[in-house]
Design a protein around this motif. Structure first.
Motif, short mmCIF file in Angstrom:
data_model
loop_
_atom_site.label_atom_id
_atom_site.label_comp_id
_atom_site.label_asym_id
_atom_site.label_seq_id
_atom_site.Cartn_x
_atom_site.Cartn_y
_atom_site.Cartn_z
N ASN A 45 6.80 -7.16 -35.42
CA ASN A 45 7.92 -6.69 -34.62
C ASN A 45 7.63 -6.62 -33.12
O ASN A 45 8.54 -6.41 -32.34
CB ASN A 45 8.38 -5.31 -35.11
N SER A 46 6.38 -6.83 -32.74
CA SER A 46 6.05 -6.80 -31.32
C SER A 46 6.50 -8.10 -30.66
O SER A 46 6.92 -9.05 -31.32
CB SER A 46 4.54 -6.62 -31.13
N ASP A 47 6.40 -8.15 -29.37
CA ASP A 47 6.78 -9.36 -28.63
C ASP A 47 5.77 -10.48 -28.81
O ASP A 47 6.05 -11.63 -28.48
CB ASP A 47 6.94 -9.05 -27.14
N TYR A 48 4.58 -10.16 -29.31
CA TYR A 48 3.55 -11.16 -29.51
C TYR A 48 3.92 -12.06 -30.68
O TYR A 48 4.14 -11.60 -31.79
CB TYR A 48 2.20 -10.49 -29.77
N ARG A 49 4.02 -13.35 -30.45
CA ARG A 49 4.41 -14.29 -31.49
C ARG A 49 3.38 -15.41 -31.66
O ARG A 49 3.71 -16.50 -32.06
CB ARG A 49 5.76 -14.92 -31.15
#
Length: 68
Positions: A45-49
């Motif tokens: 769910n974090s911005d890290y993809r």
């Protein structure tokens, strides 16, 4: 697939060829033990993809062994 097994085999062969020639590349993955599902969910769910998160039934020590 209505064309049967031969059509499926040809499709798999084409996809494998694309991987071999690096036209498509597998996504990087991070393995996390099932017990850490909350941390995995936070990661997703974090911005890290940068990677996909895979939950495993292995212990943390076994997961570290799989990464190497």
């Amino acid at each position: 697939m209505k064309d049967g097994w031969r059509a499926k085999e040809q499709l798999v062969d084409r996809v494998c060829a694309l991987f071999r020639t690096k036209v498509i590349k597998p996504s990087p993955v991070e393995c996390m033990p099932l017990e850490q599902w909350e941390q995995a969910l936070q990661r997703v769910n974090s911005d890290y993809r940068g990677t996909k998160v895979l939950l495993t039934s292995y212990s943390p020590e076994e997961v570290r062994g799989l990464d190497s």
